[in-house]
Design a protein around this motif. Structure first.
Motif, short mmCIF file in Angstrom:
data_model
loop_
_atom_site.label_atom_id
_atom_site.label_comp_id
_atom_site.label_asym_id
_atom_site.label_seq_id
_atom_site.Cartn_x
_atom_site.Cartn_y
_atom_site.Cartn_z
N SER A 65 0.59 -1.03 -0.03
CA SER A 65 -0.01 -0.01 -0.01
C SER A 65 0.87 1.39 -0.06
CB SER A 65 -0.99 0.10 1.14
OG SER A 65 -1.52 -1.31 1.43
N THR A 66 1.93 1.25 0.93
CA THR A 66 2.84 2.27 0.85
C THR A 66 4.12 1.99 1.22
OG1 THR A 66 2.39 2.90 3.14
CG2 THR A 66 1.01 4.10 1.95
N LEU A 67 5.22 2.70 0.96
CA LEU A 67 6.54 2.26 1.10
C LEU A 67 7.20 3.58 1.76
CD1 LEU A 67 8.82 0.27 0.38
CD2 LEU A 67 9.35 1.66 -1.46
N THR A 68 7.66 3.29 3.02
CA THR A 68 8.40 4.52 3.66
C THR A 68 9.87 4.15 3.66
OG1 THR A 68 6.31 4.67 4.99
CG2 THR A 68 8.52 5.72 5.93
N LEU A 69 10.42 5.27 3.26
CA LEU A 69 12.17 5.24 3.10
C LEU A 69 12.62 6.04 4.13
CD1 LEU A 69 11.75 5.03 -0.66
CD2 LEU A 69 13.80 4.07 0.38
N GLU A 70 13.64 5.32 4.92
CA GLU A 70 14.46 6.11 6.02
C GLU A 70 15.94 6.19 5.56
OE1 GLU A 70 13.59 4.36 9.65
OE2 GLU A 70 15.75 4.80 10.19
#
Lengths: 108, 155
Positions: B46-51
């Protein structure tokens, strides 16, 4: 070893007395999965003088047990950066160093 | 050379135009854009969070670009990597290389991506219907980087 030999050894090779040295305080940074597993983004950690290495940092954290022992167990792929440069476990840390624990990277 | 880590989207056309602007040494431009897929390891994303790790990530990218410049006969290189929360079809990363001829541009572009994937401190976290999960590093990425003889700074 007799008392005489022991005295001779101490005179010839004076052993550092850790009480005469300041302990080493480093700033730990936990990234990504490790930050979530430990429930914090970082912390200050004080190591006894004479044992201020990356290995000592990892050993002190593992000794807490729980997520620290699990995530940092031998064989887990965690890399360490001191002041933004990747280093090995035998690297020395100095007071004020930023010591970051990095899970395997997955960018791009 | 330019390295940027940013939350904002990028316009690849504009970035490439700026990279080669007025430079008549350039006869070839190779570019790669990575985007967010909606399926990864058989799960819907659904979503991809990049850190990233501010400070170290930029330094690592600059090192990789410097190694590419030393290794290939290129004119310039650009790396833009986004962080923050992204959705399927969003752009993640742009690598663009200019050179006199296509071979060096293609090779340098691939080299930059192979080492960015395996050496630059970025981490992806996916949100799927089953919950959130940190993406595992892929052995295939290590193998891709290992095809290049490692430069001293990356050993």
């Amino acid at each position: 070893m007799s008392a005489r030999q022991a005295r001779g050894y101490l005179v010839a090779f004076p052993m550092p007395d850790s009480r005469n040295f300041a302990d080493v305080s480093v700033n730990l940074v936990y990234l990504a999965r490790l930050r979530e597993a430990f429930g914090r983004a970082g912390e200050a950690l004080t190591l006894p003088a004479g044992d201020a290495s990356v290995a000592a940092v990892l050993a002190a954290l593992r000794a807490r047990g729980g997520a620290y022992a699990t995530e940092l167990a031998a064989g887990r792929a965690v890399r360490v950066a001191v002041n933004h440069a990747l280093v090995g476990a035998d690297s020395v840390v100095r007071g004020g160093d930023e010591v970051a624990l990095l899970p395997p990277v997955t960018g791009g | 050379m330019t390295v940027r880590v940013q939350t904002a989207d990028f316009d690849a056309g504009r970035e490439i135009a700026a990279l080669r602007d007025g430079d008549a040494r350039v006869g070839a431009v190779a570019a790669f854009i990575g985007t967010v897929r909606d399926v990864n390891d058989a799960a819907h994303v659904s979503t991809l969070t990049l850190e990233h790790y501010p400070g170290m990530t930029e330094k690592a990218l600059e090192t990789i670009v410097a190694e590419a410049r030393a290794r290939f006969d290129i004119v310039d290189a650009l790396v833009i990597h986004r962080v923050g929360t992204l959705a399927p079809t969003d752009q993640i990363v742009l690598v663009a290389v200019t050179s006199g001829h296509r071979g060096e541009a293609f090779d340098a572009c691939r080299y930059l991506m192979d080492f960015l994937k395996t050496r630059a401190p970025f981490w992806k976290k996916e949100t799927t219907p089953e919950g959130a999960r940190w993406v595992d590093a892929r052995t295939s990425d290590d193998e891709a980087a290992a095809r290049w003889e490692p430069p001293a700074a990356l050993r």
